[in-house]
Structures are given as structure tokens and as C-alpha cells.
Design a protein around this motif. Structure first.
Motif, PDB file in Angstrom:
ATOM      1  N   GLU A 169      27.254  18.342  18.585  1.00 24.37           N
ATOM      2  CA  GLU A 169      27.773  19.369  19.491  1.00 24.37           C
ATOM      3  C   GLU A 169      29.142  18.959  20.038  1.00 24.37           C
ATOM      4  N   GLY A 170      29.336  17.642  20.207  1.00 21.73           N
ATOM      5  CA  GLY A 170      30.636  17.145  20.663  1.00 21.73           C
ATOM      6  C   GLY A 170      31.723  17.416  19.623  1.00 21.73           C
ATOM      7  N   ILE A 171      31.378  17.200  18.353  1.00 19.98           N
ATOM      8  CA  ILE A 171      32.356  17.446  17.281  1.00 19.98           C
ATOM      9  C   ILE A 171      32.716  18.942  17.269  1.00 19.98           C
ATOM     10  N   ARG A 172      31.683  19.778  17.370  1.00 23.79           N
ATOM     11  CA  ARG A 172      31.925  21.230  17.346  1.00 23.79           C
ATOM     12  C   ARG A 172      32.783  21.655  18.542  1.00 23.79           C
ATOM     13  N   ALA A 173      32.459  21.136  19.714  1.00 24.07           N
ATOM     14  CA  ALA A 173      33.202  21.527  20.914  1.00 24.07           C
ATOM     15  C   ALA A 173      34.674  21.128  20.804  1.00 24.07           C
ATOM     16  N   LEU A 174      34.916  19.938  20.269  1.00 20.70           N
ATOM     17  CA  LEU A 174      36.310  19.486  20.123  1.00 20.70           C
ATOM     18  C   LEU A 174      37.061  20.373  19.132  1.00 20.70           C
ATOM     19  N   MET A 175      36.402  20.663  18.011  1.00 22.65           N
ATOM     20  CA  MET A 175      37.049  21.494  16.999  1.00 22.65           C
ATOM     21  C   MET A 175      37.337  22.887  17.563  1.00 22.65           C
ATOM     22  N   GLY A 176      36.352  23.422  18.301  1.00 21.88           N
ATOM     23  CA  GLY A 176      36.530  24.743  18.902  1.00 21.88           C
ATOM     24  C   GLY A 176      37.699  24.750  19.881  1.00 21.88           C
ATOM     25  N   ALA A 177      37.771  23.699  20.703  1.00 18.01           N
ATOM     26  CA  ALA A 177      38.813  23.640  21.730  1.00 18.01           C
ATOM     27  C   ALA A 177      40.203  23.495  21.115  1.00 18.01           C
ATOM     28  N   TYR A 178      40.348  22.561  20.198  1.00 15.90           N
ATOM     29  CA  TYR A 178      41.685  22.265  19.664  1.00 15.90           C
ATOM     30  C   TYR A 178      42.127  23.278  18.612  1.00 15.90           C
ATOM     31  N   ILE A 188      41.109  13.489   7.912  1.00 18.94           N
ATOM     32  CA  ILE A 188      39.899  12.669   7.754  1.00 18.94           C
ATOM     33  C   ILE A 188      40.005  11.800   6.498  1.00 18.94           C
ATOM     34  N   PRO A 189      39.266  10.691   6.473  1.00 21.76           N
ATOM     35  CA  PRO A 189      39.141   9.963   5.203  1.00 21.76           C
ATOM     36  C   PRO A 189      38.362  10.837   4.224  1.00 21.76           C
ATOM     37  N   GLU A 190      38.635  10.646   2.945  1.00 23.97           N
ATOM     38  CA  GLU A 190      38.001  11.463   1.906  1.00 23.97           C
ATOM     39  C   GLU A 190      36.468  11.418   2.012  1.00 23.97           C
ATOM     40  N   LEU A 191      35.942  10.229   2.282  1.00 26.87           N
ATOM     41  CA  LEU A 191      34.497  10.091   2.448  1.00 26.87           C
ATOM     42  C   LEU A 191      34.195   9.764   3.891  1.00 26.87           C
ATOM     43  N   THR A 192      33.583  10.713   4.588  1.00 29.86           N
ATOM     44  CA  THR A 192      33.176  10.453   5.963  1.00 29.86           C
ATOM     45  C   THR A 192      32.092  11.452   6.338  1.00 29.86           C
ATOM     46  N   TYR A 193      31.579  11.337   7.543  1.00 29.31           N
ATOM     47  CA  TYR A 193      30.536  12.268   7.986  1.00 29.31           C
ATOM     48  C   TYR A 193      31.094  13.698   7.971  1.00 29.31           C
ATOM     49  N   GLY A 194      30.302  14.624   7.438  1.00 27.97           N
ATOM     50  CA  GLY A 194      30.829  15.950   7.103  1.00 27.97           C
ATOM     51  C   GLY A 194      30.990  16.949   8.225  1.00 27.97           C
ATOM     52  N   ASP A 195      30.486  16.662   9.433  1.00 31.02           N
ATOM     53  CA  ASP A 195      30.561  17.679  10.489  1.00 31.02           C
ATOM     54  C   ASP A 195      31.989  17.979  10.944  1.00 31.02           C
ATOM     55  N   GLY A 196      32.876  16.991  10.856  1.00 28.84           N
ATOM     56  CA  GLY A 196      34.278  17.238  11.222  1.00 28.84           C
ATOM     57  C   GLY A 196      34.835  18.358  10.357  1.00 28.84           C
ATOM     58  N   GLU A 197      34.710  18.177   9.060  1.00 29.93           N
ATOM     59  CA  GLU A 197      35.212  19.173   8.110  1.00 29.93           C
ATOM     60  C   GLU A 197      34.462  20.499   8.261  1.00 29.93           C
ATOM     61  N   GLY A 219      15.595  13.861  16.533  1.00 28.96           N
ATOM     62  CA  GLY A 219      14.994  15.163  16.803  1.00 28.96           C
ATOM     63  C   GLY A 219      15.014  15.554  18.272  1.00 28.96           C
ATOM     64  N   MET A 220      15.462  14.650  19.144  1.00 26.98           N
ATOM     65  CA  MET A 220      15.458  14.936  20.581  1.00 26.98           C
ATOM     66  C   MET A 220      16.784  15.536  21.046  1.00 26.98           C
ATOM     67  N   ARG A 221      17.824  15.400  20.222  1.00 22.90           N
ATOM     68  CA  ARG A 221      19.130  16.014  20.445  1.00 22.90           C
ATOM     69  C   ARG A 221      19.803  15.575  21.743  1.00 22.90           C
ATOM     70  N   VAL A 222      20.179  14.325  21.813  1.00 24.53           N
ATOM     71  CA  VAL A 222      20.943  13.842  22.970  1.00 24.53           C
ATOM     72  C   VAL A 222      22.144  13.035  22.478  1.00 24.53           C
ATOM     73  N   GLY A 223      23.300  13.415  22.966  1.00 23.59           N
ATOM     74  CA  GLY A 223      24.524  12.687  22.664  1.00 23.59           C
ATOM     75  C   GLY A 223      25.462  12.808  23.851  1.00 23.59           C
ATOM     76  N   PHE A 224      26.640  12.213  23.749  1.00 24.16           N
ATOM     77  CA  PHE A 224      27.609  12.355  24.840  1.00 24.16           C
ATOM     78  C   PHE A 224      29.013  12.016  24.364  1.00 24.16           C
ATOM     79  N   ALA A 225      29.975  12.512  25.130  1.00 17.26           N
ATOM     80  CA  ALA A 225      31.393  12.238  24.844  1.00 17.26           C
ATOM     81  C   ALA A 225      31.994  11.534  26.040  1.00 17.26           C
ATOM     82  N   VAL A 226      32.881  10.575  25.780  1.00 24.06           N
ATOM     83  CA  VAL A 226      33.600   9.875  26.848  1.00 24.06           C
ATOM     84  C   VAL A 226      35.088  10.022  26.580  1.00 24.06           C
TER      85      VAL A 226
END
Ligand SMILES: Cc1ncc(COP(=O)(O)O)c(C=O)c1O
Length: 307
Positions: A110-119, A129-138, A251-258
Motif C-alpha cells: 500500500e505504501g508503494i501504491r500511495a507513493l506512485m499515486g502521489a508522485y 528500477i533495476p531490470e529485476l526487482t519486486y514488481g509492485d513498483g512497476e 496475511g495480516m497486512r501490516v506495513g509502514f513508511a518512514v
């Protein structure tokens, strides 16, 4: 399945989490075998196998976190206001930042999505991004029509920091650099000496997203969290963290941004607020204090990587 979704779920073997998958049956001294045996979780079967490509922690949530989550279900008719405030405060203390430097999110995605939405609202913006990385950014960049520039990997699947920098320097708009360290799916660590000088140089029109989902597993001394740069006052970098990996709480869905209040404010405007689910919040609170489980999670991962 879309390409980006396929990339998110692709079958690269991430050795760190492969380790966790293998290690479910391993004795690890840091956590008593008796307690480990008492962790309840969905045992893998042919129909319901461990999904290594999802990078789930196969150990199961710690017994203390499971108990807290179970107790919280009885309070599910209420909003977890007090506990959310407590978790927010506890994490601010841990990261030594004021309250307005942190946002709880529904997992780090959700943090990745929020940042992408904002910027994405800026007039001219790209994601690097690097060619191989976690896909949610893209994935989220595509969703918000942000063009994506992929920089090929170096030998041994290392991230090409100079290549990322070149892509930023050659662009006349705003660049978001999505930087996963250690990287998924390559498991490579980018030394702080390679990335920090660039972030500290504060290049114009650049935001660094430091996704450190797997940082707790790292034993390479060249790794350093970007949290220190945020504590030092840099406002061009945001750290994303998750309870999904070390704490086995996917499965509990907890993260955070600093990050600096200016960035956190922009993210806040993209989400419904810190409205996390009751079991997730209470399990997270307990997990932060469950040092034996953390040690067990780390040690079993390390042991499995050796295997
Ligand atoms: C690098 C990285 N960041 C973020 C995530 C998403 O995690 P979360 O469950 O917190 O949304 C993952 C999940 O595999 C990941 O590998």
C-alpha cells in the motif's frame, strides 16, 4: 495474468525466503524446539503447497502473535484506534522519529501504491528500477501512467547504481528511484557505500524509495538501512517496511513508511488513513517484542541459506 502481475509472482527463487521455506522443520537453538513445534500454521500439501515465489515465511506466525490476533477477533466489532496509536508510537520510538514521520499501511505494497499515486500527479515523472526487482513498483507505475525505465543488472545479478543514476541524470522531469535492498528476486545486497553518496548528494527532482522488506535477514556488513539518512534529516528518501517477512504476517497486512513529513503527508492523501485490522495490529505489537521468535526466524533462514 498481466506481465507485471506475473513479475510480482514470478518464480525466481529468492534464496532468503527459500531458506524460510526449507527451514520449517529445522531445529534452531534460539527458539525452543517445543515452542517451534507449537506454532500452528497451514501445513503444505500437494493441493496447498508452500508458495516460494510469494516469499511467504513458512514458519508460521509466532505463538504470541497468533494468540494476540485470536483475542483481537473478539473485539472485531470495534475500530482498533488505541492499538493503532500504540503501534504507531512504538515504531516511531524504534526508528527514533517524531510521529509525523511515519504512516502505517496495509502491508508495504500500500505504501508503494500511495507513493506512485502521489508522485504521478507531478507534471513529468518517471520510475527508475533495476531490470529485476519486486514488481509492485512497476505495477503501480503502470496503473498511474508513470513511464518505467529499467536498468539492466550487472554480473552476479547486482544492481547497477551507476546505471540508475545515469537514467535519472538524463531525464528532465522528476525521477522516482525504487530501490529494494536486499533485492528481490536476486537476493543481492547493494553496499551503503554505493547508494548513500548519491542519496546524500540530493539530486534535483528525485525521490528514493528504499524498500527494505528483507533487511532483517542480512548478515552482510556492507548493508546499511536508509533509516539513518531519514533520521539525519534527508527529505528525498522514504523507507518502506513490512511485517510480512521476518514476522511471518503476510496475511495480516501490516506495513509502514518512514520519511520526512512532506512525503508522509503526500502518502496520507492517497490512503484511507491508518485503518488497519484489529488482529493484524495486535499481532504486530506483540511480534515487535517477541525477540526469541525474531531470532528463530532469522537463524532458520540463515541455516537454510547455508544448506
Ligand atoms: C521487496 C518487497 N516489497 C514489498 C513486498 C510486499 O509486501 P507486503 O506484504 O508488505 O505488501 C514484497 C512481497 O513479496 C517484497 O518482496
Amino acid at each position: 495474468m498481466s506481465n507485471s502481475l506475473a513479475l510480482r509472482r514470478r518464480t525466481f527463487l529468492n534464496f532468503s525466503l527459500l531458506g524460510a521455506a526449507v527451514s520449517a522443520a529445522l531445529p534452531v537453538k534460539a527458539f525452543s524446539q517445543e515452542t517451534a513445534a507449537n506454532i500452528s500454521f497451514l501445513a503444505p500439501t500437494a493441493e496447498n503447497p508452500i508458495r516460494i515465489n510469494f516469499n511467504e515465511n513458512a514458519l508460521g506466525m509466532s505463538p504470541s502473535a497468533q494468540a494476540a490476533a485470536r483475542d483481537a477477533v473478539a473485539k472485531g466489532n470495534r475500530y482498533a484506534k488505541a492499538e493503532i496509536t500504540q503501534l504507531h508510537g512504538k515504531l516511531c520510538d524504534m526508528y527514533k522519529v517524531p510521529k509525523n514521520f511515519l504512516l502505517l499501511t496495509d502491508g508495504s505494497s500500500e505504501g508503494i501504491r500511495a507513493l506512485m499515486g502521489a508522485y504521478s500527479r507531478l507534471p513529468k515523472v518517471q520510475l527508475v528500477i533495476p531490470e529485476l526487482t519486486y514488481g509492485d513498483g512497476e505495477h503501480f507505475a503502470n496503473l498511474y501512467n508513470v513511464p518505467v525505465v529499467k536498468v539492466p543488472m550487472l554480473a552476479d545479478w547486482k544492481v547497477d547504481v551507476a546505471g540508475l543514476k545515469k537514467a535519472v541524470d538524463g531525464f528532465d522531469g522528476f525521477s522516482i528511484v525504487y530501490f529494494v535492498n536486499p533485492n528481490n528476486p536476486t537476493s543481492t545486497v547493494t553496499p551503503a557505500s554505493e547508494i548513500e553518496p548519491w542519496v546524500k548528494s540530493k539530486p534535483d527532482n528525485t525521490l528514493f524509495i528504499a524498500d527494505e522488506a528483507y533487511a532483517e535477514y542480512v548478515s552482510d556488513p556492507k548493508f546499511k538501512s536508509m533509516a539513518g539518512l531519514i533520521q539525519d534529516g534527508l527529505d528525498n528518501v522514504v523507507l518502506l517496511k513490512t511485517f510480512s517477512k521476518l514476522y511471518a504476517m503476510a496475511g495480516m497486512r501490516v506495513g509502514f513508511a518512514v520519511g520526512a513529513p512532506s512525503i508522509i503527508k503526500m502518502m496520507k492523501d492517497q490512503v484511507a488513513g491508518e485503518k488497519l485490522n484489529y488482529p493484524g495490529v495486535t499481532a504486530a505489537l506483540v511480534s515487535l517484542d517477541d525477540e526469541p521468535f525474531q531470532a528463530y526466524s532469522r537463524a532458520s533462514n540463515l541455516e537454510s541459506r547455508k544448506i
